[in-house]
Design an enzyme around this catalytic site. Structure first.
Site, PDB file in Angstrom:
ATOM      1  N   GLN A   1       3.295  -6.445   8.848  1.00  0.00           N
ATOM      2  CA  GLN A   1       2.845  -7.142   7.714  1.00  0.00           C
ATOM      3  C   GLN A   1       3.877  -6.944   6.758  1.00  0.00           C
ATOM      4  OE1 GLN A   1       0.637  -5.033   9.412  1.00  0.00           O
ATOM      5  NE2 GLN A   1      -0.641  -6.700  10.268  1.00  0.00           N
TER       6      GLN A   1
ATOM      7  N   GLU B   1      -5.560 -10.073   4.734  1.00  0.00           N
ATOM      8  CA  GLU B   1      -5.098  -9.922   6.180  1.00  0.00           C
ATOM      9  C   GLU B   1      -5.386  -8.727   6.774  1.00  0.00           C
ATOM     10  OE1 GLU B   1      -0.665 -10.115   8.408  1.00  0.00           O
ATOM     11  OE2 GLU B   1      -0.816  -9.877   5.725  1.00  0.00           O
ATOM     12  N   MET B   2      -5.195  -7.355   5.913  1.00  0.00           N
ATOM     13  CA  MET B   2      -5.562  -5.967   6.473  1.00  0.00           C
ATOM     14  C   MET B   2      -7.076  -5.858   6.882  1.00  0.00           C
ATOM     15  SD  MET B   2      -4.075  -3.299   7.185  1.00  0.00           S
ATOM     16  CE  MET B   2      -2.615  -3.130   5.935  1.00  0.00           C
TER      17      MET B   2
ATOM     18  N   ALA C   1     -11.469  -9.448   2.317  1.00  0.00           N
ATOM     19  CA  ALA C   1     -11.282 -10.728   3.209  1.00  0.00           C
ATOM     20  C   ALA C   1      -9.594 -11.036   3.402  1.00  0.00           C
ATOM     21  CB  ALA C   1     -11.999 -11.868   2.958  1.00  0.00           C
TER      22      ALA C   1
ATOM     23  N   ARG D   1       4.491   1.564  -0.663  1.00  0.00           N
ATOM     24  CA  ARG D   1       5.557   1.434  -1.443  1.00  0.00           C
ATOM     25  C   ARG D   1       5.535   0.583  -2.854  1.00  0.00           C
ATOM     26  NH1 ARG D   1       9.572   1.578   1.503  1.00  0.00           N
ATOM     27  NH2 ARG D   1       8.498   1.861   3.457  1.00  0.00           N
TER      28      ARG D   1
ATOM     29  N   SER E   1       8.495   2.090   7.306  1.00  0.00           N
ATOM     30  CA  SER E   1       6.983   1.993   7.106  1.00  0.00           C
ATOM     31  C   SER E   1       6.055   3.133   7.633  1.00  0.00           C
ATOM     32  CB  SER E   1       6.274   0.772   7.697  1.00  0.00           C
ATOM     33  OG  SER E   1       6.821  -0.762   7.360  1.00  0.00           O
TER      34      SER E   1
ATOM     35  N   CYS F   1       0.928  -1.461   0.004  1.00  0.00           N
ATOM     36  CA  CYS F   1      -0.122   0.105   0.050  1.00  0.00           C
ATOM     37  C   CYS F   1       0.666   1.268   0.036  1.00  0.00           C
ATOM     38  CB  CYS F   1      -0.929   0.077   1.388  1.00  0.00           C
ATOM     39  SG  CYS F   1      -2.237  -1.311   1.252  1.00  0.00           S
TER      40      CYS F   1
END
Length: 442
Positions: free
Chosen positions: A111, A187-188, A185, A50, A104, A48
């Protein structure tokens, strides 16, 4: 070979540029295969926040030009103005910091390590990640593990999902009794759903293009799954919508959200878009009663939690510096020590250990001649197994490609890393006595 990194991130480029570079895995594979066919080493980290290419070559300038052409093709000329580049140790340090979640948007979020591992797996499957990149990534993963183990950076961090929930609480005051829809649905989406469930919301609805995945997530958080085809009508009942899908085009636009506002009777609608490319068209935020936020907006929420992580991040940076120096030292040792010598040393060490284990199991009844026969057998096996690989490596005159392949296959870099540790340096084993084996010692 020199390591180089070229890319954009939330530090250097707006979301509008990053989302044009966020291509699906199939397109990434095509790019990597093209580079592999030209004899290049490359991997692509796409998240999301990079999109980065890591490349390795003896001469990186031509390879950098190829990567810029790929970025130009994906995102246009505007993207070139937001690129950053790192070479050599700076590129290595950047990779280690990225894997350790020190670069990050949410410092310490877990993640990113999995995402870099996925990127390496994709590159290896495409044939574009071989010796140098594989070794660099392996060392980066070890560094990230040290950071997690030796600092509290992960325990004191917040995730993008928790930041989204914190922002929702600022809008509504509290989320108790609210109706929430989670779109996606992955991981995030799961993290967001778990955070929402902990806030005591009245209802969690999960929808996804694959209903079975929505049902699995709904079961985890005590929610209910609904077919993706009901997305329009589900907007009417929801107070909060958190969306994170891999859709190439927006799911929520003025045309799709506008009709849902009238039956809502002026109830505010809160939309948090965690997807890149965006699931929510930027124009949606202009609708009355709609509060729409994307990943760049969340940075303000995340910044409020930075101070608590500053001390742990500083400790983590020291670990990165130590591990980069260690990797560079091991690489220099590897380049200065022929692969043949490393391979034989490892093989003889294994044989020595197995011979000793066998002799102990057979007890003291063996004569000296019998003991020497067992030792000779161990060395004979080593000589015969290594004869053909040795001959071929020498025939190639130490060619870097074949030597690197041998080093990777037999784990010689990992062995060097273990031997470099202080505890492993003490008490080098005594070599087996030289014996006439009849084998060819190369």
């Amino acid at each position: 070979m020199e390591l180089c990194c070229i890319g954009v991130s939330h530090h250097s480029a707006p979301l509008s540029v990053r989302e044009r570079l966020a291509v699906p895995g199939e397109r990434q594979q095509a790019i990597l295969r093209t580079l592999a066919e030209r004899g290049r080493e490359a991997l692509m980290v796409s998240t999301c926040n990079r999109v980065e290419f890591y490349v390795a070559a003896g001469e990186v300038q031509a390879l950098k030009a190829e990567i810029r052409d790929a970025i130009l093709d994906l995102a246009g000329a505007e993207a070139l103005g937001h690129l950053y580049e790192h070479e050599g140790e700076k590129a290595l340090t950047h990779l280690f910091r990225v894997a350790s979640s020190l670069d990050s948007m949410v410092v310490g979020e877990p993640q990113i390590l999995g995402q870099v591992k996925d990127a390496l797996e994709l590159a290896q499957g495409s044939g574009s990640a071989r010796g140098e990149l594989t070794r660099a990534c392996s060392a980066a993963f070890s560094t990230a593990k040290r950071v997690r183990t030796e600092t509290a950076i992960g325990r004191s961090s917040v995730s993008m999902a928790s930041a989204a929930v914190a922002l929702a609480k600022k809008i509504f005051g509290e989320l108790t009794g609210k109706s929430v829809m989670v779109v996606g649905a992955g991981e995030m989406a799961e993290l967001a759903a778990r955070h929402l469930a902990s806030e005591g919301v009245a209802r969690i609805v999960v929808t996804n293009r694959t209903l079975e995945k929505a049902q699995a997530l709904a079961a985890l958080v005590g929610g209910e799954a609904r077919p993706f085809e009901e997305l329009a009508e589900l907007q009417v009942a929801a107070d909060v919508i958190i969306t994170c899908t891999a859709s190439p085009t927006p799911l929520f636009t003025r045309a799709s959200v506008g009709p849902a506002l009238k039956p809502r009777r002026h109830r505010p609608l809160f939309l948090v878009d965690l997807a890149v490319p965006r699931d929510v068209d930027p124009d949606v935020g202009g609708l009355e009663g709609v509060y729409a936020y994307d990943v760049d907006d969340l940075q303000r929420v995340i910044a409020e939690n930075t101070a608590a992580r500053a001390a742990e991040a500083a400790r983590a940076e020291v670990i990165v510096v130590e591990e980069v120096a260690r990797f560079v030292q091991i690489r220099a040792q590897r380049q200065g020590t022929p692969v043949l010598g490393q391979l034989r040393k490892k093989a003889e060490g294994i044989a020595r250990a197995e011979v000793e284990r066998t002799l102990q199991a057979m007890g003291p009844a063996l004569t000296e001649k019998q003991r020497r026969s067992v030792e000779a057998m161990g060395m004979a096996i080593v000589n015969k197994l290594l004869h053909q690989p040795t001959a071929r490596l020498r025939a190639r005159d130490g060619g870097a490609g074949l030597a690197d392949a041998a080093a990777e296959l037999f784990g010689l870099e990992e062995e060097a890393l273990r031997l470099e540790a202080p505890a492993a340096e003490e008490g080098s084993p005594v070599p087996l006595p030289a014996v006439a084996t009849g084998g060819s010692r190369q």
